[in-house]
Design an enzyme around this catalytic site. Structure first.
Site, PDB file in Angstrom:
ATOM      1  N   LYS A 135      -4.996  -3.996   1.128  1.00  0.00           N
ATOM      2  CA  LYS A 135      -5.852  -3.664  -0.024  1.00  0.00           C
ATOM      3  C   LYS A 135      -6.913  -2.629   0.382  1.00  0.00           C
ATOM      4  O   LYS A 135      -7.278  -1.769  -0.426  1.00  0.00           O
ATOM      5  CB  LYS A 135      -6.508  -4.927  -0.593  1.00  0.00           C
ATOM      6  CG  LYS A 135      -5.523  -5.878  -1.280  1.00  0.00           C
ATOM      7  CD  LYS A 135      -4.729  -5.194  -2.377  1.00  0.00           C
ATOM      8  CE  LYS A 135      -3.963  -6.174  -3.258  1.00  0.00           C
ATOM      9  NZ  LYS A 135      -3.010  -5.499  -4.161  1.00  0.00           N
ATOM     10  N   SER A 174      -1.616 -16.144 -10.921  1.00  0.00           N
ATOM     11  CA  SER A 174      -0.300 -15.509 -11.087  1.00  0.00           C
ATOM     12  C   SER A 174       0.689 -16.146 -10.105  1.00  0.00           C
ATOM     13  O   SER A 174       0.306 -16.907  -9.219  1.00  0.00           O
ATOM     14  CB  SER A 174      -0.415 -14.027 -10.769  1.00  0.00           C
ATOM     15  OG  SER A 174      -0.764 -13.897  -9.400  1.00  0.00           O
ATOM     16  N   SER A 230       0.823  -1.218   0.000  1.00  0.00           N
ATOM     17  CA  SER A 230       0.000   0.000   0.000  1.00  0.00           C
ATOM     18  C   SER A 230       0.852   1.262   0.000  1.00  0.00           C
ATOM     19  O   SER A 230       0.716   2.104  -0.870  1.00  0.00           O
ATOM     20  CB  SER A 230      -0.912   0.089   1.227  1.00  0.00           C
ATOM     21  OG  SER A 230      -1.386  -1.144   1.607  1.00  0.00           O
TER      22      SER A 230
END
Ligand code: NAD
Length: 312
Positions: free
Chosen positions: A196, A228, A153
């Site tokens: 997030k 991923s 972040s």
């Protein structure tokens, strides 16, 4: 025809380590739209990435719709957990995967981009890291939690703050978030859900501050699950019976409004290209869901409790 035209624009994409993730898909979409690509790769992965690229391992994934291969103009080693050289701990400086790199902190990378190219138009943050991601929040240490926030972040705040001064007016910054910021997703641990949530909140505040200061737009895409490298690293539950990312993909296919449809990384890439293009010139401060609609659901239609009422 209404085109996404990014010819003459320079895009810096931070967080490309292979051809499997969202950063790669976004780079490809931006290249398809005509943008020049600059890459920021996590310092320890630079060698393997550039070697694989040169050996042709990504050639299939590099193919653009016109038959050309995606190119990048320059790749920068980047560790987004550090803002300036004095932040880097001695053991990292001496680590053999960092020792030869030099200049990988955020301020050094932005200075280098400025020296090399003057300005950029688009900045993409496609990176995240949480050393304790496999631990539930209740078992996450303070150090693990803060490391997740720092790499996932604050790195966006710092990169926007640094890139802002060299971005052309009308430019766009974009990052990637996940639904676990606002709904409970068991298994997404180590403070990543908190990171997030901060990223989404910071997107709104940065949209205001960077909008007024540099005339930039700042947005975030809440992407659905993708297999991923980072997502695979989340691993399995304690019994090793449930793999996190595969379960999330299966769950989404069954429960999202767009039923039984795979979420392709390129769909996130195209949405990113739109958000960074002049077509989105009035969009700033938004969280755009690119997840086959899953975020809209309030319950899991495949739950045994509802069978067979919602099975259609
Ligand atoms: P990925 O592995 O392709 O990308 C993550 C990248 O972050 C890697 O290249 C890694 O090397 C890099 N990185 C980690 N720490 C770093 C640091 N300190 N400095 C610089 N780079 C660093 O995986 P991805 O899943 O495509 O992740 C891209 C973004 O998409 C992340 O923000 C992730 O949280 C987000 N996202 C992923 C999913 C998913 O299901 N895969 C869903 C929603 C959002």
């Amino acid at each position: 025809m209404l085109p996404i035209d990014l010819k003459g624009k320079k895009a810096f994409i931070a967080g490309i380590g292979d051809d499997q993730g969202y950063g790669w898909a976004i780079a490809k979409a931006l290249a398809e739209a005509g943008a020049e690509i600059l890459i920021g790769t996590w310092t320890p992965l630079v060698k393997i990435f550039t070697t694989s690229w040169s050996a042709g391992k990504f050639d299939e994934s590099r193919k653009l719709s016109n038959g050309n291969l995606m190119e990048y103009t320059k790749l920068y080693a980047l560790d987004a957990a550090y803002d300036k050289p004095s932040d880097v701990p001695q053991e990292i400086k001496e680590n053999k995967r960092y020792a030869d790199a030099g200049g990988y902190t955020i301020s050094e990378v932005v200075d280098a981009v400025e020296k090399d190219f003057g300005n950029v138009d688009i900045f993409i943050h496609a990176l995240a890291n949480a050393p304790e991601v496999k631990k539930p929040l209740l078992e996450t240490s303070r150090a693990g939690y803060l490391a997740a926030m720092s790499a996932s972040s604050y790195s966006f705040v710092s990169l926007v703050a640094q890139f802002g001064r060299i971005m052309n007016a009308g430019g766009a910054a974009l990052s990637l978030t996940y639904l676990a910021s606002e709904r409970v997703i068991p298994g997404y641990g180590g403070g990543m859900s908190s990171a997030k949530a901060a990223l989404e909140s910071d997107t709104r505040t940065l949209a205001w501050e960077a909008g007024r200061k540099w005339n930039l737009r700042v947005n975030v895409i809440s992407a659905g699950p993708l297999r991923s490298r980072a997502a695979r690293a989340i691993g399995s539950d304690a019994n090793k019976s449930v793999n996190f990312i595969d379960t999330m993909i299966d769950y989404s296919k069954v429960n999202a409004p767009l039923k039984e449809k795979d979420l392709e990384a390129e769909e996130v890439g195209y949405s990113a290209a739109f958000l960074c293009s002049p077509l989105a010139s009035a969009i700033s401060g938004v969280t755009l869901y690119v997840d086959n609609g899953l975020h809209a659901m309030g319950l899991a239609v495949d739950s045994q409790a509802f069978a067979p009422a919602f099975s259609g």
